[in-house]
Design a protein around this motif. Sequence first.
Motif, PDB file in Angstrom:
ATOM      1  N   ARG A  48       0.837  -1.206   0.000  1.00  0.00           N
ATOM      2  CA  ARG A  48       0.000   0.000   0.000  1.00  0.00           C
ATOM      3  C   ARG A  48       0.871   1.256   0.000  1.00  0.00           C
ATOM      4  N   SER A  49       1.931   1.242   0.783  1.00  0.00           N
ATOM      5  CA  SER A  49       2.842   2.388   0.826  1.00  0.00           C
ATOM      6  C   SER A  49       3.541   2.573  -0.520  1.00  0.00           C
ATOM      7  N   GLY A  50       3.914   1.447  -1.135  1.00  0.00           N
ATOM      8  CA  GLY A  50       4.577   1.527  -2.433  1.00  0.00           C
ATOM      9  C   GLY A  50       3.677   2.079  -3.510  1.00  0.00           C
ATOM     10  N   VAL A  51       2.412   1.669  -3.481  1.00  0.00           N
ATOM     11  CA  VAL A  51       1.452   2.166  -4.464  1.00  0.00           C
ATOM     12  C   VAL A  51       1.225   3.659  -4.282  1.00  0.00           C
ATOM     13  N   THR A  52       1.132   4.099  -3.031  1.00  0.00           N
ATOM     14  CA  THR A  52       0.968   5.533  -2.749  1.00  0.00           C
ATOM     15  C   THR A  52       2.166   6.321  -3.250  1.00  0.00           C
ATOM     16  N   LEU A  53       3.348   5.779  -3.038  1.00  0.00           N
ATOM     17  CA  LEU A  53       4.579   6.443  -3.487  1.00  0.00           C
ATOM     18  C   LEU A  53       4.612   6.537  -5.011  1.00  0.00           C
TER      19      LEU A  53
END
Length: 316
Positions: A48-53
């Motif tokens: 999820r953090s990677g997708v947001t980034l």
Amino acid sequence: MADSRAERIARLIAPLRVKPGSEVDLARDFDPRYKAHIKKKDGVELLRSGVTLLAEYQQRLAAQDTYGVLLCLQALDAGGKDGTIRHVMSGVNPQGVRVSSFKVPSSEELSHDYLWRYAARLPGRGDIAIFNRSHYEEVLVVRVHPEVLDRQRLPDSVRTAKIWDRRYRDINDWERYLTGNGIKVVKVFLNLSKEEQRTRFMKRIDLPEKNWKFSAADVRERRHWDEYQAAFSEMLSATSTKWAPWYVVPADRKWFARICTAAVLAHTLMDIDPQYPTVSADARKDLLVAKRELEAEAPEGSAADPYEARHERAGS
């Protein structure tokens, strides 16, 4: 890359990068079940953090409109390419991403050089292009199945034992040309074990809703497993370069493969470090004139600048 996130991402993907000039043996050098001591329960938040980034940096890439990014995804059947694309790109603006899947070449494509159809699908500036299978099929499938090479109608003088070395050189030069023109090339090989492939094939047979994803041709292709492993090993050795490195992503655990692919793509975008354009002093004056005109149109009892008012309340 001052962002501390970049350092964490770089550490995660460092073991996956194929060092340029190294000689790769897939069975020896890369474990399809490697997961970097990350637990699956933590993987959801990491992805999820990677997708947001990715969403953040894609917006900046599009706004700057200077660089394009090409992500090449390679894997054997059931390697997880489709699911990886679906999960990793779930948060980005679809207007700035194009996915191309390359099937059996058409008669028109066979009438051109072997890189022609791939060149036609490259990203524009500000965009991300994903090749679901890529120009590397020309040194993989074509190598394992020489009859495919016959259909390319090459002159006899070209079809020599050195054709593969020549194609490696062509591809490296082409990717260097792209990089020199602002197209960043990043390459991911989803490394699946033979047993995990068998398990996924069985699932596609056993579950009716997945039958459509399976073909008897998949099993026939599996018979060439050792030949493909040799072809992949040589390809990785010959074409991982400073300007377009390969990353061998462990693919037996789908959740980890998706985290790593997102990290590789994020690392590329953060290395570019695209910036939002700034306007000139004259353009800024014009903006302020427009702002005063809009403020004057505010209905009675409404804030002159609703956006500014909301943020002032949020900060108080």
